[in-house]
Structures are given as structure tokens and as C-alpha cells.
Design a protein around this motif. Sequence first.
Motif, PDB file in Angstrom:
ATOM      1  N   ARG A   1       2.812   5.268 -15.829  1.00 42.81           N
ATOM      2  CA  ARG A   1       3.748   5.573 -14.719  1.00 42.81           C
ATOM      3  C   ARG A   1       4.586   4.340 -14.379  1.00 42.81           C
ATOM      4  NH1 ARG A   1       3.172   4.820  -9.233  1.00 42.81           N
ATOM      5  NH2 ARG A   1       1.137   3.968  -9.722  1.00 42.81           N
TER       6      ARG A   1
ATOM      7  N   CYS B   1       5.910  -1.429  -1.068  1.00 45.41           N
ATOM      8  CA  CYS B   1       4.556  -0.862  -1.136  1.00 45.41           C
ATOM      9  C   CYS B   1       3.914  -1.359  -2.435  1.00 45.41           C
ATOM     10  CB  CYS B   1       4.591   0.666  -1.097  1.00 45.41           C
ATOM     11  SG  CYS B   1       5.437   1.327   0.352  1.00 45.41           S
TER      12      CYS B   1
ATOM     13  N   ASP C   1       4.452  -5.483   1.097  1.00 47.89           N
ATOM     14  CA  ASP C   1       3.377  -4.537   1.428  1.00 47.89           C
ATOM     15  C   ASP C   1       2.931  -4.835   2.856  1.00 47.89           C
ATOM     16  OD1 ASP C   1       1.453  -2.599  -0.515  1.00 47.89           O
ATOM     17  OD2 ASP C   1       0.590  -3.180   1.413  1.00 47.89           O
ATOM     18  N   VAL C   2       2.370  -3.806   3.496  1.00 46.03           N
ATOM     19  CA  VAL C   2       1.976  -3.962   4.889  1.00 46.03           C
ATOM     20  C   VAL C   2       0.566  -4.550   5.021  1.00 46.03           C
ATOM     21  CG1 VAL C   2       0.963  -1.681   5.293  1.00 46.03           C
ATOM     22  CG2 VAL C   2       2.412  -2.710   7.057  1.00 46.03           C
TER      23      VAL C   2
ATOM     24  N   ASP D   1       6.257  -3.855   7.292  1.00 45.52           N
ATOM     25  CA  ASP D   1       6.554  -2.437   7.110  1.00 45.52           C
ATOM     26  C   ASP D   1       7.874  -2.325   6.336  1.00 45.52           C
ATOM     27  OD1 ASP D   1       7.160   0.225   7.349  1.00 45.52           O
ATOM     28  OD2 ASP D   1       6.845   0.317   9.532  1.00 45.52           O
ATOM     29  N   VAL D   2       7.848  -1.578   5.250  1.00 43.76           N
ATOM     30  CA  VAL D   2       9.054  -1.434   4.420  1.00 43.76           C
ATOM     31  C   VAL D   2      10.216  -0.801   5.214  1.00 43.76           C
ATOM     32  CG1 VAL D   2       9.940  -0.080   2.456  1.00 43.76           C
ATOM     33  CG2 VAL D   2       7.887  -1.469   2.188  1.00 43.76           C
TER      34      VAL D   2
ATOM     35  N   ALA E   1       7.197   3.416  -4.917  1.00 50.31           N
ATOM     36  CA  ALA E   1       6.394   4.267  -5.802  1.00 50.31           C
ATOM     37  C   ALA E   1       4.967   4.324  -5.286  1.00 50.31           C
ATOM     38  CB  ALA E   1       6.411   3.693  -7.221  1.00 50.31           C
TER      39      ALA E   1
HETATM   40  C1  LIG Z   1      -1.038   3.380  -3.886  1.00 49.37           C
HETATM   41  S1  LIG Z   1      -0.243   1.897  -3.496  1.00 49.37           S
HETATM   42  C2  LIG Z   1       1.157   1.969  -4.567  1.00 49.37           C
HETATM   43  C3  LIG Z   1       1.253   0.735  -5.409  1.00 49.37           C
HETATM   44  C4  LIG Z   1       2.413   0.696  -6.399  1.00 49.37           C
HETATM   45  N1  LIG Z   1       3.699   0.808  -5.739  1.00 49.37           N
HETATM   46  C5  LIG Z   1       2.245   1.790  -7.426  1.00 49.37           C
HETATM   47  O1  LIG Z   1       3.073   2.704  -7.469  1.00 49.37           O
HETATM   48  O2  LIG Z   1       1.280   1.719  -8.212  1.00 49.37           O
HETATM   49  C6  LIG Z   1       0.477   2.191  -1.892  1.00 49.37           C
HETATM   50  C7  LIG Z   1       0.760   0.910  -1.135  1.00 49.37           C
HETATM   51  O3  LIG Z   1       1.678   1.193  -0.079  1.00 49.37           O
HETATM   52  C8  LIG Z   1       1.421   0.303   0.983  1.00 49.37           C
HETATM   53  N2  LIG Z   1       2.128   0.836   2.163  1.00 49.37           N
HETATM   54  C9  LIG Z   1       1.959   2.057   2.744  1.00 49.37           C
HETATM   55  N3  LIG Z   1       2.834   2.206   3.758  1.00 49.37           N
HETATM   56  C10 LIG Z   1       3.599   1.068   3.821  1.00 49.37           C
HETATM   57  C11 LIG Z   1       4.676   0.638   4.640  1.00 49.37           C
HETATM   58  N4  LIG Z   1       5.156   1.403   5.626  1.00 49.37           N
HETATM   59  N5  LIG Z   1       5.199  -0.575   4.425  1.00 49.37           N
HETATM   60  C12 LIG Z   1       4.699  -1.384   3.436  1.00 49.37           C
HETATM   61  N6  LIG Z   1       3.684  -1.012   2.613  1.00 49.37           N
HETATM   62  C13 LIG Z   1       3.131   0.198   2.801  1.00 49.37           C
HETATM   63  C14 LIG Z   1      -0.097   0.293   1.046  1.00 49.37           C
HETATM   64  O4  LIG Z   1      -0.589  -0.843   1.709  1.00 49.37           O
HETATM   65  C15 LIG Z   1      -0.461   0.304  -0.462  1.00 49.37           C
HETATM   66  O5  LIG Z   1      -0.663  -1.000  -0.938  1.00 49.37           O
END
Ligand SMILES: C[S@@+](CC[C@H](N)C(=O)[O-])C[C@H]1O[C@@H](n2cnc3c(N)ncnc32)[C@H](O)[C@@H]1O
Length: 226
Positions: A10, A29, A52-53, A83-84, A105
Motif C-alpha cells: 500500500r 498521520c 503525527d499527533v 493535529d494535522v 493515508a
Molecule cells: C494507522 S496510522 C497510519 C500510518 C501511515 N500514514 C500509513 O498509512 O501506514 C494512523 C496515524 O494517524 C495519527 N493521527 C490520527 N489522527 C490525527 C490527527 N488529527 N493529526 C495527526 N495525526 C493523527 C495516529 O496517531 C496514527 O499514528
Amino acid sequence: MNQSVKLGLRLLAIEQMVTRHYDNIWDCCCDHGLLGMRLLEKQAAEKVHFVDVVESLVNGVNQALSGNPELYPADQWQTLCMDVARLPVSEASTHKGDSHLVIIAGVGGDLLFELVEAIHKANPETNIEFLLCPVRQHFHVRESLINMGMKLINESIVYENRLFYEIIHVARKGREELTCVGSKMWDFSDEDHCLYLQQTVSHYQRRLKSGCEKTAAILQQYQNLR
Ligand SMILES: C[S@@+](CC[C@H](N)C(=O)[O-])C[C@H]1O[C@@H](n2cnc3c(N)ncnc32)[C@H](O)[C@@H]1O
């Protein structure tokens, strides 16, 4: 030793959709940060921002990057714990017209769209492309993007760990129409794509039985693809 990161199918498919150079790439994220690291390695941007948060994740990415300055030169990246939705896009722009690729993603469709909307609202005039790979809710994400005036740059389908994902590359300045069910990503000579369409149609057929309004129109659009 300079060891390049290995990506799963992916993330690899997302990385391969980055086909030009940007002033800024935002790995939003980012979690482990693998995607952004790979993009840094292939010199896809002047600067890659890892966001990332969760503080412990950002610290981990920071350590991995600073531990390998040959592969990841310090002036080509930054990590941000935030926060993004509040992405500091304008602060990163050194010139008007700087290009930005915002990658989101691995999060659910509702959150993903909220983040896109917040970034766009805060930076309506900025040259931003979005490369998006939601976990589920593809129709809903696409419909919301269309309502925002987003146009298609590219799209693809990827299958990993028994799940299908759509990768959607859009921008307000894109040239092609974005559709709710996808267009040029489909290749019906590919068995995986046929399976994905079949699964999607079955999903909406089940929802139709539970009396969900609007489902019939969505189902029809998927059925019209072939
Ligand atoms: C499953 S991981 C995805 C990792 C990578 N982007 C991928 O696709 O493999 C989701 C991430 O989103 C982050 N996250 C969720 N909401 C967020 C926000 N509002 N701002 C920043 N990061 C966030 C979580 O901390 C987590 O590390």
C-alpha cells in the motif's frame, strides 16, 4: 550503513504515485514515518514534513531520521507533533506559489476528509495537491472532495492484507473530473479489480436490504462501471 526503508504494497503504491518534485511534502498521520522517509530518499521534495499527533511516534521518527544524516540530511526534513487539521502550510512556504503535496493515508474516510477540509479552508489560495488513501468510505470521501471542487490528477487501486484501498490524487487545479466510483483506476482485465468491484457491489446490495436511502443510486453507479 545506509539502509533504505522497505515499504509494504500500500505505501509502495502511494510512493509510486509521487512522480514529480515538490517544494514541500507533508507525510500526515505519519506514524512510523516510513513513507516520508522513502520520499526523502528519492529526493521527491525540498523538504519533507512528518506530522503525527502522538508524541512518542514523532520522537521515534525524529530519532530514526537524525540517526542517519547521510540518507536524511537535516535541512531536508522536520517532525511536528500536532493535529494535522492545523497544518502550518503557509509557514513552510518560502515563496508564493510554492508547491505542496499533502499525503494522508491509513485513517478512516470521515477523519481524512475533515483534515483535508480544514487544510484547504485555512489555505484557500495555496498550491496544494492531496494524495489520499482512506481506510474504507471511498465513495463518501470522493463525493465530499467533488463537492469541494477537487479535480482528479491520478488514482489507483491497491490490495494489501486482504483489503482493497483506493489512492486518490487530487487538487483544485487538477484537469480531470473526479467521480464518486473512480474512473481511470479500473482495469477489468485485472482479477483483483474485478474482485474489488464485486465486493463493493455486494456491500451496497447488503446495505440496500437494510433500507438505507441513497444506496440504490450508489449501487447503480458501481454496476454501470462494467
Ligand atoms: C494507522 S496510522 C497510519 C500510518 C501511515 N500514514 C500509513 O498509512 O501506514 C494512523 C496515524 O494517524 C495519527 N493521527 C490520527 N489522527 C490525527 C490527527 N488529527 N493529526 C495527526 N495525526 C493523527 C495516529 O496517531 C496514527 O499514528
